[in-house]
Design a protein around this motif. Structure first.
Motif, PDB file in Angstrom:
ATOM      1  N   PHE A 182     -36.550  -3.853   4.258  1.00 21.25           N
ATOM      2  CA  PHE A 182     -36.175  -2.527   4.754  1.00 21.25           C
ATOM      3  C   PHE A 182     -34.744  -2.521   5.285  1.00 21.25           C
ATOM      4  N   VAL A 183     -34.378  -3.549   6.057  1.00 21.90           N
ATOM      5  CA  VAL A 183     -33.033  -3.598   6.645  1.00 21.90           C
ATOM      6  C   VAL A 183     -31.964  -3.744   5.562  1.00 21.90           C
ATOM      7  N   VAL A 184     -32.208  -4.635   4.580  1.00 21.95           N
ATOM      8  CA  VAL A 184     -31.230  -4.844   3.514  1.00 21.95           C
ATOM      9  C   VAL A 184     -31.028  -3.564   2.700  1.00 21.95           C
ATOM     10  N   CYS A 185     -32.123  -2.917   2.322  1.00 23.20           N
ATOM     11  CA  CYS A 185     -32.007  -1.686   1.533  1.00 23.20           C
ATOM     12  C   CYS A 185     -31.384  -0.557   2.341  1.00 23.20           C
ATOM     13  N   LEU A 186     -31.663  -0.531   3.650  1.00 25.39           N
ATOM     14  CA  LEU A 186     -31.058   0.486   4.507  1.00 25.39           C
ATOM     15  C   LEU A 186     -29.540   0.322   4.560  1.00 25.39           C
ATOM     16  N   LEU A 187     -29.082  -0.913   4.643  1.00 25.59           N
ATOM     17  CA  LEU A 187     -27.639  -1.164   4.646  1.00 25.59           C
ATOM     18  C   LEU A 187     -27.003  -0.773   3.311  1.00 25.59           C
ATOM     19  N   LEU A 188     -27.705  -1.062   2.228  1.00 25.38           N
ATOM     20  CA  LEU A 188     -27.172  -0.697   0.916  1.00 25.38           C
ATOM     21  C   LEU A 188     -27.038   0.809   0.763  1.00 25.38           C
ATOM     22  N   VAL A 189     -28.038   1.551   1.250  1.00 19.82           N
ATOM     23  CA  VAL A 189     -27.982   3.012   1.157  1.00 19.82           C
ATOM     24  C   VAL A 189     -26.938   3.583   2.105  1.00 19.82           C
ATOM     25  N   SER A 190     -26.872   3.037   3.321  1.00 25.58           N
ATOM     26  CA  SER A 190     -25.962   3.572   4.332  1.00 25.58           C
ATOM     27  C   SER A 190     -24.503   3.424   3.923  1.00 25.58           C
ATOM     28  N   GLY A 241     -23.462   2.831   0.818  1.00 28.98           N
ATOM     29  CA  GLY A 241     -23.252   3.244  -0.567  1.00 28.98           C
ATOM     30  C   GLY A 241     -22.784   2.121  -1.473  1.00 28.98           C
ATOM     31  N   LEU A 242     -23.292   0.903  -1.222  1.00 26.59           N
ATOM     32  CA  LEU A 242     -22.822  -0.254  -1.990  1.00 26.59           C
ATOM     33  C   LEU A 242     -23.317  -0.226  -3.423  1.00 26.59           C
ATOM     34  N   VAL A 243     -24.456   0.381  -3.658  1.00 24.18           N
ATOM     35  CA  VAL A 243     -25.005   0.413  -5.031  1.00 24.18           C
ATOM     36  C   VAL A 243     -25.341   1.859  -5.415  1.00 24.18           C
ATOM     37  N   SER A 244     -24.547   2.795  -4.944  1.00 20.39           N
ATOM     38  CA  SER A 244     -24.832   4.198  -5.251  1.00 20.39           C
ATOM     39  C   SER A 244     -24.597   4.526  -6.717  1.00 20.39           C
ATOM     40  N   GLN A 245     -23.630   3.827  -7.337  1.00 16.53           N
ATOM     41  CA  GLN A 245     -23.343   4.046  -8.754  1.00 16.53           C
ATOM     42  C   GLN A 245     -23.039   2.730  -9.444  1.00 16.53           C
ATOM     43  N   VAL A 246     -23.592   2.571 -10.625  1.00 16.57           N
ATOM     44  CA  VAL A 246     -23.311   1.416 -11.485  1.00 16.57           C
ATOM     45  C   VAL A 246     -23.010   1.959 -12.877  1.00 16.57           C
ATOM     46  N   ARG A 247     -21.767   1.776 -13.321  1.00 19.70           N
ATOM     47  CA  ARG A 247     -21.324   2.306 -14.623  1.00 19.70           C
ATOM     48  C   ARG A 247     -21.573   3.814 -14.727  1.00 19.70           C
ATOM     49  N   LYS A 248     -21.185   4.506 -13.634  1.00 24.74           N
ATOM     50  CA  LYS A 248     -21.263   5.961 -13.553  1.00 24.74           C
ATOM     51  C   LYS A 248     -22.699   6.496 -13.618  1.00 24.74           C
ATOM     52  N   GLY A 298     -31.445   5.302  -5.922  1.00 24.52           N
ATOM     53  CA  GLY A 298     -32.898   5.382  -5.844  1.00 24.52           C
ATOM     54  C   GLY A 298     -33.568   4.024  -5.715  1.00 24.52           C
ATOM     55  N   PHE A 299     -32.930   2.974  -6.263  1.00 27.23           N
ATOM     56  CA  PHE A 299     -33.541   1.639  -6.190  1.00 27.23           C
ATOM     57  C   PHE A 299     -33.610   1.114  -4.757  1.00 27.23           C
ATOM     58  N   PRO A 300     -32.507   1.116  -3.994  1.00 24.93           N
ATOM     59  CA  PRO A 300     -32.634   0.693  -2.594  1.00 24.93           C
ATOM     60  C   PRO A 300     -33.496   1.630  -1.767  1.00 24.93           C
ATOM     61  N   ALA A 301     -33.502   2.925  -2.101  1.00 24.32           N
ATOM     62  CA  ALA A 301     -34.374   3.854  -1.380  1.00 24.32           C
ATOM     63  C   ALA A 301     -35.840   3.512  -1.628  1.00 24.32           C
ATOM     64  N   TYR A 302     -36.139   3.149  -2.858  1.00 19.38           N
ATOM     65  CA  TYR A 302     -37.502   2.707  -3.181  1.00 19.38           C
ATOM     66  C   TYR A 302     -37.832   1.423  -2.437  1.00 19.38           C
ATOM     67  N   GLY A 303     -36.852   0.509  -2.352  1.00 21.15           N
ATOM     68  CA  GLY A 303     -37.045  -0.727  -1.603  1.00 21.15           C
ATOM     69  C   GLY A 303     -37.307  -0.467  -0.132  1.00 21.15           C
ATOM     70  N   MET A 304     -36.639   0.540   0.429  1.00 22.38           N
ATOM     71  CA  MET A 304     -36.893   0.912   1.821  1.00 22.38           C
ATOM     72  C   MET A 304     -38.331   1.359   2.015  1.00 22.38           C
TER      73      MET A 304
END
Length: 273
Positions: A104-112, A114-121, A126-132
């Motif tokens: 939960f903490v790792v995915c929260l940091l990723l969402v907060s 925006g480290l993985v918000s876009q990959v190749r446009k 949604g993936f880290p949000a699902y992980g949360m």
């Protein structure tokens, strides 16, 4: 049965560096953060202490047989505590509590951030949000404290979650099992697991290739707790059955013991735990 050396004799052979004070573990950190857990301050839980509820998390990833052996030296009934003669109590939390928290903490940091918000446009938030969501579900489902009581005075075991009874049954339904698994290279690995009817399997020792050490530790724990021990093979003369179902006269899984062969193995092997 074949002669089994005492536990102290094997523990005396441990190297000195294995007896040093361990580094702070998840168990020590959690007990410091949540002192009310240690004092039994959570509502609807029994006030009687059954040991450290995070103790099963403290087993290291390496040399796990030695870690278990050191714990057995300080508490011969590990992971239980002896509440009174012939009554053993184990209170614990599932390790999915810290795993869910970490996810939960790792995915929260990723969402907060925006480290993985876009990959190749492409939107990937949604993936880290699902992980949360998964991490939060693991945390909530693992928060209730488990309590397992082995009552040899009454001849039954009792398992409850957050004070609510899940199951209760005769003592032959609780046992220590040496589980076997293998990898792609056909190497055999063993796990020491506390099992029972409607009980969540509790792994006491993670994967190990040392069969003799694992067998010795499993048989020792089963003997101290006065419960059954089962080998990794379904049919084996190494099973130790202390409790039988009512009316049972024979079990196809209990092979005749080869006394001489087993005595020779037990006396000739030096179990370095």
């Amino acid at each position: 049965m074949g002669f089994v050396p005492s536990l102290d004799r094997h523990l005396a052979s441990l190297p000195c560096h294995c007896l040093r004070a361990p580094a702070p573990s998840w168990a020590a950190i959690l007990e410091a953060l949540f002192p009310q857990v240690r004092k039994g301050g959570i509502s609807s839980l029994p006030t009687t202490s059954g040991g450290k509820p995070f103790q099963l998390w403290a087993l290291g990833l390496f040399c796990t047989e030695r870690n278990l052996a050191k714990r057995l030296r300080s508490n011969s009934f590990y992971p239980f505590t002896e509440q009174q003669p012939n009554v053993f109590v184990l209170e614990y939390y599932l390790d999915t509590l810290w795993k869910g928290t970490l996810l939960f903490v790792v995915c929260l940091l990723l969402v907060s951030f925006g480290l993985v918000s876009q990959v190749r446009k492409q939107e990937t938030w949604g993936f880290p949000a699902y992980g949360m969501g998964i991490g939060l579900w693991l945390m909530i489902s693992s928060l209730p404290r488990r309590r397992l009581v082995l009552n040899h005075t009454r001849g039954v075991y009792h398992f409850s979650i957050q004070g609510r009874t899940v199951c209760q049954g005769p003592m032959h339904l609780v046992y220590v099992r040496l589980a076997l698994s293998s990898d792609a290279y056909r190497r055999c690995f063993f796990q020491l697991v506390l099992c029972g009817h409607k009980l969540e399997p509790l792994v006491l020792v993670q994967l190990s290739e040392r069969y003799e050490q694992m067998e010795y530790l499993g048989r020792h724990i089963a003997r101290k707790l006065n419960i059954n021990y089962f080998d990794s093979l379904a049919s084996s003369y190494r099973h130790v059955v202390r409790h039988w179902p009512l009316g049972a006269t024979f079990s196809p899984g209990i092979a005749l013991r080869k006394t001489r062969a087993y005595d020779k193995l037990s006396s000739g092997s030096d179990l370095d735990v």
